[in-house]
Structures are given as C-alpha cells and as structure tokens.
Scaffold this active site. Structure first.
Site, PDB file in Angstrom:
ATOM      1  N   ASP A   1       0.869  -1.234   0.100  1.00 18.31           N
ATOM      2  CA  ASP A   1       0.078   0.082   0.022  1.00 18.31           C
ATOM      3  C   ASP A   1       0.749   1.305  -0.272  1.00 18.31           C
ATOM      4  O   ASP A   1       1.738   1.502   0.980  1.00 18.31           O
ATOM      5  CB  ASP A   1      -0.762  -0.349   1.378  1.00 18.31           C
ATOM      6  CG  ASP A   1      -1.541   1.314   1.322  1.00 18.31           C
ATOM      7  OD1 ASP A   1      -1.510   2.208   0.763  1.00 18.31           O
ATOM      8  OD2 ASP A   1      -2.574   1.142   1.917  1.00 18.31           O
ATOM      9  N   VAL A   2       1.260   1.843  -1.000  1.00 13.99           N
ATOM     10  CA  VAL A   2       1.882   2.969  -1.085  1.00 13.99           C
ATOM     11  C   VAL A   2       1.751   4.028  -0.223  1.00 13.99           C
ATOM     12  O   VAL A   2       2.589   4.989  -0.199  1.00 13.99           O
ATOM     13  CB  VAL A   2       2.016   3.448  -2.695  1.00 13.99           C
ATOM     14  CG1 VAL A   2       2.686   2.568  -3.714  1.00 13.99           C
ATOM     15  CG2 VAL A   2       0.669   3.963  -2.998  1.00 13.99           C
TER      16      VAL A   2
ATOM     17  N   TYR B   1      -7.613  14.999  -9.204  1.00 16.25           N
ATOM     18  CA  TYR B   1      -6.584  14.299 -10.110  1.00 16.25           C
ATOM     19  C   TYR B   1      -5.633  15.121 -10.678  1.00 16.25           C
ATOM     20  O   TYR B   1      -4.556  15.032 -10.779  1.00 16.25           O
ATOM     21  CB  TYR B   1      -7.717  13.254 -11.123  1.00 16.25           C
ATOM     22  CG  TYR B   1      -6.711  12.552 -11.923  1.00 16.25           C
ATOM     23  CD1 TYR B   1      -5.926  11.418 -11.405  1.00 16.25           C
ATOM     24  CD2 TYR B   1      -6.324  12.960 -13.267  1.00 16.25           C
ATOM     25  CE1 TYR B   1      -5.251  10.718 -12.217  1.00 16.25           C
ATOM     26  CE2 TYR B   1      -5.532  12.177 -13.997  1.00 16.25           C
ATOM     27  CZ  TYR B   1      -5.034  11.019 -13.579  1.00 16.25           C
ATOM     28  OH  TYR B   1      -4.056  10.062 -14.541  1.00 16.25           O
TER      29      TYR B   1
ATOM     30  N   ASN C   1       3.767   4.669  -9.715  1.00 13.67           N
ATOM     31  CA  ASN C   1       2.676   4.701 -10.658  1.00 13.67           C
ATOM     32  C   ASN C   1       1.013   4.769 -10.215  1.00 13.67           C
ATOM     33  O   ASN C   1       0.171   5.052 -10.801  1.00 13.67           O
ATOM     34  CB  ASN C   1       2.812   3.507 -11.902  1.00 13.67           C
ATOM     35  CG  ASN C   1       1.341   3.242 -12.637  1.00 13.67           C
ATOM     36  OD1 ASN C   1       1.050   4.176 -13.226  1.00 13.67           O
ATOM     37  ND2 ASN C   1       0.696   2.088 -12.145  1.00 13.67           N
TER      38      ASN C   1
ATOM     39  N   THR D   1      -6.316   1.410 -20.711  1.00  8.53           N
ATOM     40  CA  THR D   1      -6.245   0.836 -19.534  1.00  8.53           C
ATOM     41  C   THR D   1      -7.353   0.298 -18.830  1.00  8.53           C
ATOM     42  O   THR D   1      -8.781   0.790 -19.401  1.00  8.53           O
ATOM     43  CB  THR D   1      -5.606   1.733 -18.595  1.00  8.53           C
ATOM     44  OG1 THR D   1      -6.690   2.904 -18.168  1.00  8.53           O
ATOM     45  CG2 THR D   1      -4.437   2.427 -18.428  1.00  8.53           C
TER      46      THR D   1
ATOM     47  N   LYS E   1      -1.547  15.105  -9.762  1.00 13.13           N
ATOM     48  CA  LYS E   1      -0.774  14.850 -10.669  1.00 13.13           C
ATOM     49  C   LYS E   1       0.170  16.086 -11.274  1.00 13.13           C
ATOM     50  O   LYS E   1       1.467  15.874 -11.382  1.00 13.13           O
ATOM     51  CB  LYS E   1      -1.552  14.493 -12.119  1.00 13.13           C
ATOM     52  CG  LYS E   1      -2.318  13.126 -11.844  1.00 13.13           C
ATOM     53  CD  LYS E   1      -1.165  12.039 -11.900  1.00 13.13           C
ATOM     54  CE  LYS E   1      -1.467  10.992 -11.306  1.00 13.13           C
ATOM     55  NZ  LYS E   1      -0.258   9.902 -11.026  1.00 13.13           N
TER      56      LYS E   1
END
Lengths: 259, 222
Positions: free
Chosen positions: A69-70, A162, A96, A196, A166
């Site tokens: 879990d980043v 988002y 990522n 994706t 980013k």
C-alpha cells in the site's frame, strides 16, 4: 517489444513499479523486464499483482510480486528492502499507483471522501517512494520516475483533484531533480494516455469519450500501455537518458502540445 | 476594485496583498487543517455578518512548514503532510467552499504560487509540489467554472514573497534564478493591482485559466 532499441539495455538492473497489477504500471513493468531488469510488482492486491508478475516470468523474464500500500511507509520501505534483498540493489523506482478519482465533475461536485485518498496516493506516496529509494539509488546511481498525466499540465474540468495531485507530482519531480542531481540520481515524470482498465471503464460510462480523445490525438489512436508507454520508461531508465532529469515526457500521441 | 475580496493566508504575500487591495477586504489566516468545505461560509465580516457573495478570492495559504527548507530524505511523514498534503487539501476545499459565493457575482479566484513550483528548488520539494498542484487546480477551476462565468487564475511570484530572506536566497540560488530583467521585483501594490485587474470583468472578462508569472522578468520559461 524487448526494449527501446530492441536490446536488453537494462540488463542486470533492478526496478520497483508500484500499481503494476494492470494498466500503465503493468505495461511499464513488462517493458522494463523485457529490457533486462528484474522487476518488483508492488500492488495492494495479490489478485492482480501476482498474475502480472507471473505473466512476466512466463515471458522468460524476472519478476516478483510484493504486496504494498503505497500510502503506508512501512509497506514502501519493505518493498524496497525486498527488492534489494532479492536482487541486490535498486536502480529504477517507478511510482505509478493511483487512487480512483470518483465520478467526473467540477471540484465542488467531487465526493468529499475522494480528495484525501488521491492526495495520499499521489503526493504522500511519491514522498515515501523517494525517501525509501534514495539510499539505494545513490549507490548505483539510479533513477526515479513518477507517473503523472496530461491533466496535471493543462488541468481538467471533470477531474480537478486528479489534475491537482498529478501537477503536484510534477512539482516534486522538478525540485527532486535539483536536490538529487548532485548525487547523479535522475528524476523524471511520464504523462501518458493509454488504454487501461480505468480508461475502459470511463469509456463504458461515456461512450463518446474514446472518439473525442482519438479526435484530439494526432496519431489517431489511444496508446498501448506496454508497447507505447513502457518503452518511454525503458528509455528514461537507460543510459541513453543519462543527461535528462526534471522533465515530464508527455506520451499521448500528440494530444497535448503546450510545453 | 469596489467588491468583496477574501484573502486567505497568514504571512506574506497574503498579508502584504491584503493591505493593498482597494475593495472590502476580508483577510483570514487559518491553519491548513482548519479549511474545510464550509470554511468560507464561516467567515465573518468585522460587523459579525456572514459572507454572502464574493467578487474575488485570493489564496496564499502556505504553512510555515512549507516555507522551511528540508531535504526530502530528512523529512518525517508528519512534516511532509504539514508542508504539502494538508495545505493542498485546504486549497481544494477552499475552492469548493468558495464556489457558491463566487457564482452570483461571477467572481474570480486567484492562487498566488511561489516560483519554486514551476522552476524547482532543492530542499523545497514539498513547497514545489504544493505550488504546482494549486497552479493547475486554477486551470481546472477555469475549465469547469467557465460556463458560470467564474474565472480562475494562478499568479506566480518570486520565492522572496513567501520565504524568509535567508531561505529565499537559498531557493533562488538553488533554482538558478537570474536577476529580474526589470532590475527589481514587483511590489505588493503592483501585484495587487494586477490581481484586481484579473478580477475586473470589464478589463479581463475573456481571460481565464492564466498562469501569470509576475517576478520582474526573473523566469521566462515556456
């Protein structure tokens, strides 16, 4: 596709790729492995992380899945330690992983509960990945890559949080490139547009989306995670990019031309 | 301008700008963790009345932790959160809460961001992340609020507007920022005048989503 120039330009190198269970992360992981790197697939769920690693192994390359879990420091530290213990070091750290942005809409319409997870997965996790990897990247010296988005450059009407996180990652890249340059450690970002599972879901919810994206793309198609985005990561990790740092490489078929 | 202006942020540049605007200025200096979706609704004028409509919101909320140099490998998670994550969330939530107040006035929101976001600076990674996040947030707001004639901009300022002199000198050196072409940096009054112009619908109704660098010609990228 074996590498940016059809050679195993990353032979003997070790990479960690977060969020590599599917989509862009999986494409990058497979491209790095095909270029000769030993790859750690770092994802929260074994359900997609283990198959991604197995797919790379089945192609004759080296990969292992590590649950991560980043947003949790202990997980990120343990993932880096696993890479070093198993493969003898760390050359390439790719962050990522991304949190779900929620339903499209203006910032005042974004679900309140969708804000903090996006910040945590983007900026907190970038910090954790950078901090955990630096001691090892300095020894090689290696490289750090953050996956951002064209939205992080030009903004987004429908994904404003988002876009903000980013963009924040691009800020991290620029300052870290200056901070780590004296160590020889390079830091760059990739801003991809690719097919994706997340993109497929968005297209399913909004059937016109793909046509609109393709229409604004000079190359006339959406990118492929492994064939179009992976080689960009291979190049940035390779010696061919040894004088490139602090940059955002927009890999979107030419849709954004503002830099 | 003769409108209602909300300036959010303690220290400079918020304090310096608040004293230069010509409208009805409300200057508040909350901690980042105090800014939730209802923050703007809770702001009170000097007479105790609630805010009901704003012509201009100016964001310059940068906690001390953001303004203090630190190498990333020496930062703790809580220090990172205080320097980057919490103020970034505060900026997002301020915008959410301001939307309703800007709608009727067809108002403008301006984010003041330090140049280290665009240019990068060693030991200011968290501030750089925060600045770029807010700068692009302004673009997103411009895109999504444009149909309501709410406009959004970012104004990029020299690090010395945000940092203590010794830290600003470090940041400028680490960023390889050269001397300003004009031979000096703009004053707070000059910056406030530009921001007021950005909010003036007679002068700039067709302008939104701008990233305006106002640093006397120090940084000329792009």
């Amino acid at each position: 596709m074996t590498a940016a120039h059809g050679r195993r330009v990353l032979e003997g190198q070790v990479a960690v790729v977060t969020g590599a269970g599917q989509g862009v992360g999986a494409g990058i992981a497979s491209a790095l492995a095909a270029a000769g790197a030993s790859v750690v697939i770092a994802t929260r769920r074994a359900a997609n992380g283990e198959p991604a690693a197995e797919s790379i192994r089945a192609a004759g390359h080296e990969a292992v899945f590590v649950r991560c879990d980043v947003t949790q420091s202990e997980d990120v530290e343990a993932t880096v330690a696993e890479a070093v213990d198993r493969f003898g070091g760390l050359d390439i750290m790719v962050h990522n992983a991304v949190a779900h942005a929620g339903r499209p809409g203006g910032v005042h319409l974004t679900g309140s509960g969708r804000i903090r997870p996006q910040i945590a997965t983007a900026t907190t996790a970038s910090f954790l990945c950078a901090r955990a990897s630096l001691p090892h990247l300095r020894r090689r010296p290696g490289t750090l890559m953050l996956l951002t988005s064209p939205a992080g450059v030009e903004g987004s009407a429908n994904l404003p949080v988002y876009a903000a996180v980013k963009a924040a990652q691009r800020g991290i890249v620029k300052s870290l490139a200056r901070e780590w340059g004296p160590h020889g450690v390079r830091v760059n970002a990739i801003a991809p547009v690719a097919r994706t599972p997340a993109m497929d879901a968005a297209v399913a919810a909004n059937p016109d989306l793909e046509a609109r994206l393709v229409a604004r793309t000079p190359l006339g198609r959406l990118g492929d995670a492994a064939a179009d985005i992976g080689p960009v990561a291979v190049f940035l990790a390779s010696d061919g990019a040894r004088y490139i740092t602090g940059q955002t490489i927009v890999a979107d078929g030419g849709g954004f031309l503002g830099l | 301008m003769s409108g209602d202006i909300l300036v959010v942020g303690g220290s400079d540049p918020a304090t310096a700008l608040a004293s230069e605007f010509s409208g009805n200025v409300l200057h508040v200096a909350p901690g980042a963790e105090e800014v939730d979706d209802g923050f703007v609704d809770g702001v009170r004028r000097a007479d105790g009345t609630a805010v009901d409509g704003l012509d201009l919101v100016v964001h310059a909320l940068y906690p001390q932790q953001s303004r203090t140099p630190a190498r990333i490998d020496e930062m703790t998670e809580s220090e990172w959160a205080a320097a980057c994550d919490a103020p970034l969330e505060a900026g997002i939530r301020l915008a959410r809460g301001a939307h309703r107040h800007l709608t009727d006035r067809r108002g403008t929101i301006v984010f003041c961001v330090p140049l280290v976001g665009a240019a990068g600076a060693a030991s200011f990674v968290a501030l750089s992340a925060l600045a770029e996040g807010l700068r692009i947030l302004a673009r997103s707001l411009a895109r999504s609020w444009g149909p309501e004639q709410i406009r959004a901009h970012a104004v990029t300022l020299h690090p010395s507007m945000f940092l203590a002199p010794e830290h600003a000198a470090t940041a400028a050196a680490a960023t390889a920022l050269h001397d300003p072409a004009l031979g000096r940096l703009p004053s707070a009054a000059e910056i406030a005048a530009v921001i007021e112009t950005l909010a003036d619908s007679r002068a700039t109704a067709g302008l939104t989503g701008a990233s305006l660098v106002m640093d006397g010609g120090t940084w000329m990228a792009g």
